[in-house]
Every structure is written in structure tokens, then in C-alpha cells.
Enzyme design. Sequence first.
Site, PDB file in Angstrom:
ATOM      1  N   ASP A 151       0.819  -0.769  -0.210  1.00  9.70           N
ATOM      2  CA  ASP A 151      -0.571  -0.452   0.666  1.00  9.70           C
ATOM      3  C   ASP A 151       0.606   1.045  -0.116  1.00  9.70           C
ATOM      4  O   ASP A 151       1.932   1.308   0.468  1.00  9.70           O
ATOM      5  CB  ASP A 151      -0.848   0.184   1.256  1.00  9.70           C
ATOM      6  CG  ASP A 151      -1.791   1.280   1.374  1.00  9.70           C
ATOM      7  OD1 ASP A 151      -2.304   1.407   0.306  1.00  9.70           O
ATOM      8  OD2 ASP A 151      -2.976   1.307   2.366  1.00  9.70           O
ATOM      9  N   ARG A 188       0.022   7.678  -2.879  1.00  9.83           N
ATOM     10  CA  ARG A 188       0.993   9.062  -1.938  1.00  9.83           C
ATOM     11  C   ARG A 188       2.543   8.881  -2.155  1.00  9.83           C
ATOM     12  O   ARG A 188       2.458   9.745  -2.508  1.00  9.83           O
ATOM     13  CB  ARG A 188       0.831   8.134  -0.399  1.00  9.83           C
ATOM     14  CG  ARG A 188      -0.721   9.001  -0.026  1.00  9.83           C
ATOM     15  CD  ARG A 188      -0.874   7.934   1.541  1.00  9.83           C
ATOM     16  NE  ARG A 188      -1.536   6.894   0.770  1.00  9.83           N
ATOM     17  CZ  ARG A 188      -1.337   5.465   2.189  1.00  9.83           C
ATOM     18  NH1 ARG A 188      -0.781   5.407   3.105  1.00  9.83           N
ATOM     19  NH2 ARG A 188      -2.107   4.318   2.150  1.00  9.83           N
ATOM     20  N   GLU A 236     -12.651  -4.917  -4.674  1.00  6.90           N
ATOM     21  CA  GLU A 236     -12.397  -3.980  -4.042  1.00  6.90           C
ATOM     22  C   GLU A 236     -12.656  -2.216  -5.396  1.00  6.90           C
ATOM     23  O   GLU A 236     -12.849  -1.142  -5.638  1.00  6.90           O
ATOM     24  CB  GLU A 236     -12.581  -2.769  -2.949  1.00  6.90           C
ATOM     25  CG  GLU A 236     -13.178  -3.583  -1.096  1.00  6.90           C
ATOM     26  CD  GLU A 236     -12.890  -4.796  -1.395  1.00  6.90           C
ATOM     27  OE1 GLU A 236     -11.820  -5.676  -1.752  1.00  6.90           O
ATOM     28  OE2 GLU A 236     -13.728  -5.812  -0.653  1.00  6.90           O
ATOM     29  N   ASN A 237     -10.850  -2.499  -5.383  1.00  3.28           N
ATOM     30  CA  ASN A 237      -9.938  -2.286  -6.223  1.00  3.28           C
ATOM     31  C   ASN A 237     -10.876  -1.605  -8.273  1.00  3.28           C
ATOM     32  O   ASN A 237     -10.287  -0.891  -8.403  1.00  3.28           O
ATOM     33  CB  ASN A 237      -8.610  -2.360  -5.934  1.00  3.28           C
ATOM     34  CG  ASN A 237      -7.846  -2.284  -5.567  1.00  3.28           C
ATOM     35  OD1 ASN A 237      -6.693  -3.084  -5.269  1.00  3.28           O
ATOM     36  ND2 ASN A 237      -7.947  -1.123  -4.517  1.00  3.28           N
ATOM     37  N   SER A 296      -8.496  -4.980   5.533  1.00  7.15           N
ATOM     38  CA  SER A 296      -8.714  -4.294   3.673  1.00  7.15           C
ATOM     39  C   SER A 296      -9.318  -5.380   2.909  1.00  7.15           C
ATOM     40  O   SER A 296      -8.726  -6.161   2.270  1.00  7.15           O
ATOM     41  CB  SER A 296      -7.756  -3.707   3.178  1.00  7.15           C
ATOM     42  OG  SER A 296      -7.402  -2.584   4.034  1.00  7.15           O
TER      43      SER A 296
HETATM   44  C1  IPE Z   1      -5.690  -3.326  -0.089  1.00 10.21           C
HETATM   45  O1  IPE Z   1      -5.008  -1.864  -0.778  1.00 10.21           O
HETATM   46  C2  IPE Z   1      -5.123  -3.519  -1.507  1.00 10.21           C
HETATM   47  C3  IPE Z   1      -3.945  -3.543  -2.680  1.00 10.21           C
HETATM   48  C4  IPE Z   1      -3.297  -3.155  -1.439  1.00 10.21           C
HETATM   49  C5  IPE Z   1      -4.110  -4.642  -3.271  1.00 10.21           C
HETATM   50  P1  IPE Z   1      -6.141  -0.363  -1.053  1.00 10.21           P
HETATM   51  O2  IPE Z   1      -5.261   0.924  -0.513  1.00 10.21           O
HETATM   52  O3  IPE Z   1      -7.204  -0.871  -1.611  1.00 10.21           O
HETATM   53  O4  IPE Z   1      -6.683  -0.309   0.707  1.00 10.21           O
HETATM   54  P2  IPE Z   1      -8.145   0.641   1.429  1.00 10.21           P
HETATM   55  O5  IPE Z   1      -9.410   0.534   0.340  1.00 10.21           O
HETATM   56  O6  IPE Z   1      -6.930   1.712   1.369  1.00 10.21           O
HETATM   57  O7  IPE Z   1      -8.286  -0.276   2.491  1.00 10.21           O
HETATM   58  C1  IPE Z   2      -1.517   0.672  -4.050  1.00  6.89           C
HETATM   59  O1  IPE Z   2      -1.046   2.134  -3.059  1.00  6.89           O
HETATM   60  C2  IPE Z   2      -1.827  -0.347  -4.794  1.00  6.89           C
HETATM   61  C3  IPE Z   2      -3.374  -1.201  -5.270  1.00  6.89           C
HETATM   62  C4  IPE Z   2      -4.385  -0.818  -4.303  1.00  6.89           C
HETATM   63  C5  IPE Z   2      -3.566  -1.353  -6.190  1.00  6.89           C
HETATM   64  P1  IPE Z   2      -2.368   2.563  -2.941  1.00  6.89           P
HETATM   65  O2  IPE Z   2      -3.261   2.949  -5.119  1.00  6.89           O
HETATM   66  O3  IPE Z   2      -3.450   2.090  -2.320  1.00  6.89           O
HETATM   67  O4  IPE Z   2      -1.783   3.912  -2.829  1.00  6.89           O
HETATM   68  P2  IPE Z   2      -2.593   5.061  -1.926  1.00  6.89           P
HETATM   69  O5  IPE Z   2      -2.652   4.300  -0.899  1.00  6.89           O
HETATM   70  O6  IPE Z   2      -4.055   5.771  -2.707  1.00  6.89           O
HETATM   71  O7  IPE Z   2      -1.437   6.290  -1.213  1.00  6.89           O
HETATM   72 MG    MG Z   3      -4.186   2.734  -0.775  1.00  9.32          MG
END
Ligand code: IPE
Ligand code: IPE
Ligand code: MG
Length: 239
Positions: free
Chosen positions: A12, A16, A59-60, A188
Amino acid sequence: MTLPRHIAVIMDGNGRWARERNLPRIEGHRRGSETVDEIVMACRDLGVGFLTLYAFSLENWNRPKDEVAALMALLKEFLIFKREKMIKNQIRLVSIGDVERLPKDVLQTLRDTEQMTESQDKMVLNLALSYGGRDEIVRAINAVLKEKGNGLLKDNFISIKEFSKYLDTSGMPDPDLLIRTSGERRVSNFLLWQSAYTEYYFTETLWPDFSRNHLLQAIREFQGRERRFGMTSEQLHVV
Ligand code: IPE
Ligand code: IPE
Ligand code: MG
């Protein structure tokens, strides 16, 4: 010192990382995929048997269309570019999740890569793609119900051990250590069933900045923990 046999990672903080640099989010994902390469190799060299990476959650799918498309393109590129390296390093690629939802070409690339690395046995790299823990459990229940209809289940009973075989992770040990980067302290929807006795490790480091040294730090902390599995400390130390 015991090495975790199975490490799982919630990668994660890519977004950011990019925002801090005024870059588009996808640039964070691109840098994140370089971290994947480094951590895969580090685990492989250490002798970790299983590495599960949360690459894309169910959820992504709700993210903006262009981000989802860019992530899918990156995934496909990663699989194609890293195949040779995986084979050279005896890494077997497998996946968990509702992968049927992936775009056709990405799913085909995934299946090809799984097949091409099938006989490799130094480490299993398990990608969680289109993955949700609750979804995995419910798909398993539905698979059990189907078998019940076929008369394969005896006495309307299923044990924990038997049920585990219907999960996507069938045949894999439960994760010993679960790392989440970027300071978030939540699960998550990741490996809900499998993480019953997993040790959690949270770090502020954003995934694109996570390195081999950060991994070693997490493993060292893991090694300092006492896993009691419900027992008392004294029970664990009888000689
Ligand atoms: C969790 O990260 C899923 C992956 C790293 C693939 P998210 O960034 O989607 O999680 P939430 O929604 O902030 O909990
Ligand atoms: C994790 O990084 C990658 C995926 C969930 C695919 P994020 O894209 O969730 O990064 P933040 O949480 O927005 O920083
Ligand atoms: Mg994230």
C-alpha cells in the site's frame, strides 16, 4: 531463528508516494512494481517458501476506470517481462482471487505464466488478484454446496481441514507474517480465513520505498515474537 515459511504483503501507498512527488498515481504503481521485483528476489534468496502479494483487491475495481486500466496493463507487462527471470530463479507463479473478472488478455497472460512456471520449486509467488477474503470464503461455500448435491459430502459435515481445500489457497500453508506498508492498520479484506494466527507487521514506509532492508527488519521483528497459539509461555518452553 526461524524464517517465516509464508510471508504475505499488503502493498500500500503507491498513490501517496506519487502525490508527494507531484506525479500521476500510475507512476507510483510503476515504481511499486519495481519494489515487487526486489522483494520477490529477496524472499527467494532468503529461502522463504511462499510469498503472497496483494496486488489488486475486489474493491479496487471501483477505482477510476483509467487507473484500473493502467494497473491491468502494468500487471500484464510484469508477467510477460518477468517470466524468464522467474524460471531462471526457480520461482513458480500462482494466483488467488476471482481472476475470471480480469480482462481476457490479462487472464490469458496470467494462465500462460502459471503454466510456464509450473515446475519451478524454489519459491511460490502467489498474486492476489481481484481478491477479496469474504468472496473467497463464499465461493468456497458454494463449491462445497455443489459437491453436496453430487452426494460427495458424508453426513452433511465438513471439517476445518476439508473446508480449507476449497479455498483459493488450497495446499499453501497459512501466512506466518503479514506486512502492510504505508501506515494503514487494517486488513482490507485480505486472507481473512488464513490469517487466524498470522503475525502482523505495520510500517509507515510507502510501498515504492520498501526495500530488502525493510523486509529484513520485519523478519527480525517477527523472529522476536512469541507465537503462543493460545497456550501459555511456559508450555512453549518445556524441554
Ligand atoms: C489494499 O489496499 C489492496 C491492495 C494493496 C491491493 P487499498 O489501498 O485498496 O486499501 P484500503 O481501501 O485503503 O483499505
Ligand atoms: C496500493 O497503493 C496499490 C493498489 C491498491 C493497487 P494505493 O494505490 O492504494 O496507494 P494509496 O493508498 O492511494 O497511497
Ligand atoms: Mg491504498
